[in-house]
Design a protein around this motif. Sequence first.
Motif, PDB file in Angstrom:
ATOM      1  N   ALA A 316       0.819  -1.214   0.000  1.00 11.61           N
ATOM      2  CA  ALA A 316       0.000   0.000   0.000  1.00 11.61           C
ATOM      3  C   ALA A 316       0.853   1.265   0.000  1.00 11.61           C
ATOM      4  O   ALA A 316       0.483   2.275  -0.611  1.00 11.61           O
ATOM      5  CB  ALA A 316      -0.933  -0.004   1.209  1.00 11.61           C
ATOM      6  N   ASP A 317       1.996   1.210   0.660  1.00 15.37           N
ATOM      7  CA  ASP A 317       2.871   2.384   0.740  1.00 15.37           C
ATOM      8  C   ASP A 317       3.823   2.501  -0.447  1.00 15.37           C
ATOM      9  O   ASP A 317       4.641   3.431  -0.501  1.00 15.37           O
ATOM     10  CB  ASP A 317       3.699   2.340   2.032  1.00 15.37           C
ATOM     11  N   GLY A 318       3.757   1.569  -1.385  1.00 13.88           N
ATOM     12  CA  GLY A 318       4.592   1.658  -2.573  1.00 13.88           C
ATOM     13  C   GLY A 318       6.038   1.270  -2.359  1.00 13.88           C
ATOM     14  O   GLY A 318       6.902   1.622  -3.161  1.00 13.88           O
ATOM     15  N   GLN A 319       6.317   0.518  -1.289  1.00 10.01           N
ATOM     16  CA  GLN A 319       7.696   0.078  -1.068  1.00 10.01           C
ATOM     17  C   GLN A 319       8.084  -1.064  -2.001  1.00 10.01           C
ATOM     18  O   GLN A 319       9.258  -1.245  -2.327  1.00 10.01           O
ATOM     19  CB  GLN A 319       7.874  -0.358   0.389  1.00 10.01           C
ATOM     20  N   ALA A 320       7.111  -1.843  -2.414  1.00  4.06           N
ATOM     21  CA  ALA A 320       7.332  -2.943  -3.359  1.00  4.06           C
ATOM     22  C   ALA A 320       6.011  -3.250  -4.035  1.00  4.06           C
ATOM     23  O   ALA A 320       4.933  -2.909  -3.535  1.00  4.06           O
ATOM     24  CB  ALA A 320       7.869  -4.178  -2.642  1.00  4.06           C
ATOM     25  N   ASP A 321       6.095  -3.896  -5.177  1.00  2.00           N
ATOM     26  CA  ASP A 321       4.887  -4.292  -5.905  1.00  2.00           C
ATOM     27  C   ASP A 321       4.336  -5.625  -5.410  1.00  2.00           C
ATOM     28  O   ASP A 321       3.136  -5.868  -5.470  1.00  2.00           O
ATOM     29  CB  ASP A 321       5.207  -4.391  -7.399  1.00  2.00           C
ATOM     30  N   LEU A 322       5.245  -6.476  -4.949  1.00  2.00           N
ATOM     31  CA  LEU A 322       4.897  -7.822  -4.510  1.00  2.00           C
ATOM     32  C   LEU A 322       5.669  -8.129  -3.237  1.00  2.00           C
ATOM     33  O   LEU A 322       6.744  -7.572  -2.998  1.00  2.00           O
ATOM     34  CB  LEU A 322       5.246  -8.845  -5.592  1.00  2.00           C
ATOM     35  N   VAL A 323       5.119  -9.029  -2.436  1.00  2.00           N
ATOM     36  CA  VAL A 323       5.735  -9.386  -1.159  1.00  2.00           C
ATOM     37  C   VAL A 323       6.004 -10.884  -1.129  1.00  2.00           C
ATOM     38  O   VAL A 323       5.103 -11.689  -1.397  1.00  2.00           O
ATOM     39  CB  VAL A 323       4.815  -8.982   0.014  1.00  2.00           C
ATOM     40  N   GLY A 324       7.244 -11.245  -0.824  1.00  2.00           N
ATOM     41  CA  GLY A 324       7.612 -12.652  -0.715  1.00  2.00           C
ATOM     42  C   GLY A 324       7.508 -13.137   0.714  1.00  2.00           C
ATOM     43  O   GLY A 324       8.093 -12.555   1.629  1.00  2.00           O
ATOM     44  N   VAL A 325       6.753 -14.210   0.912  1.00  5.83           N
ATOM     45  CA  VAL A 325       6.582 -14.826   2.236  1.00  5.83           C
ATOM     46  C   VAL A 325       7.089 -16.254   2.123  1.00  5.83           C
ATOM     47  O   VAL A 325       6.466 -17.090   1.467  1.00  5.83           O
ATOM     48  CB  VAL A 325       5.105 -14.790   2.679  1.00  5.83           C
ATOM     49  N   ALA A 326       8.232 -16.535   2.746  1.00  2.00           N
ATOM     50  CA  ALA A 326       8.903 -17.823   2.546  1.00  2.00           C
ATOM     51  C   ALA A 326       8.757 -18.735   3.762  1.00  2.00           C
ATOM     52  O   ALA A 326       7.871 -19.580   3.812  1.00  2.00           O
ATOM     53  CB  ALA A 326      10.368 -17.590   2.208  1.00  2.00           C
TER      54      ALA A 326
END
Length: 373
Positions: A316-326
């Motif tokens: 939402a804050d534009g820090q990344a387009d996608l988030v990796g959860v490993a």
Amino acid sequence: MSAPALFTPYSLGDLRLPNRIVIPPMCQYSADGHGNATDWHLIHLGSLALSGAGLLIIEATAVEPEGRISPDDLGLWSEANAAALGKVIEGVRHHSAMPLAIQLAHAGRKASSAVPWAGGQLLSAEQGGWPCVAPSAVPYSDAEPAPLALDADGLVRVRDAFVAAARRAAAIGLDCIELHGAHGYLLHEFLSPITNRRADAYGGNLENRLRFPLEVFDAVRAVFPAGKPVGMRISATDGVDGGWDLDQSVALAHALKARGCDFIHVSSGGLSPLQKFALGPGYQVPYAARIRAESGLPTIAVGLITDAEQAEAIVADGQADLVGVARSMMYDPHWPWHAAARLGAQVEAPRQYWRSAPRGVGDLFVGAKIGMR
């Protein structure tokens, strides 16, 4: 009411992702000793493919036998490898429409290692190990022998191995390729001045150190179907003075974008046992945020991202387009379900599981219709 940012669709090239949650590559060290996928991969990937995430990236997969981290690594250097992995993918596809990517890799000087639960140390020939290769004859630690420096023929061989693996990935129906340029493995070793001491066109200044990873990217991009994304995972910094750093990572991102790269997956470290990082929730996200802001390249952020609100804020804050959860995804294979429930979103789930949604979370599963006599 609009959907939470984490659960909005996103496209990489022509590949449409239903949400912004990515399952990064997580090595299983469970191939058959010849690089072939086993029933473990069907169970493991099948479970993750039912999670509702937007993209699943198959673990680091060696492009040649010498490029394996361990003797039990997955490979894609042969038709037998492709047949075994293809069978797994076919099984997963029967029950999940989740987009599937693969991380193509070469471990360089960190190859020939024992599996983690057996200590992870460098294996001798007597223990089933093999000689390692690298940009330069610089060992990982003083206790290890130096790797063999790749000569001109070796560079061609490795590049062609990436190309052949990419062709096989396309043939078995994978949707996306991620090149492994992080964590101290071969492509990262070319990038970092700590491990790249070459005096030819592939070493020295930044332009030269970028050369081989970019040649590999160009060669893979040329043979993987147009519209299907190709990206790269990088370590944004070595965490060591005088090593690869964030400024150089931004330069790499610009070069990749100019070549048609579809995304960059931003991690850190892995090159040197001397690395220093202050670990904490989302500690690598600022690296991804700067690379995204300065290059405009679609970016995947990782690094101790464990809860839904944290992941939502990153997108939402534009820090990344996608988030990796490993690791959190291995601990909780239904992490996206629980994130959707917390954020008031919907997620894809198998029909067989539709009845599992707890009371009070609303219409959690897309298209769910339950009826019983």
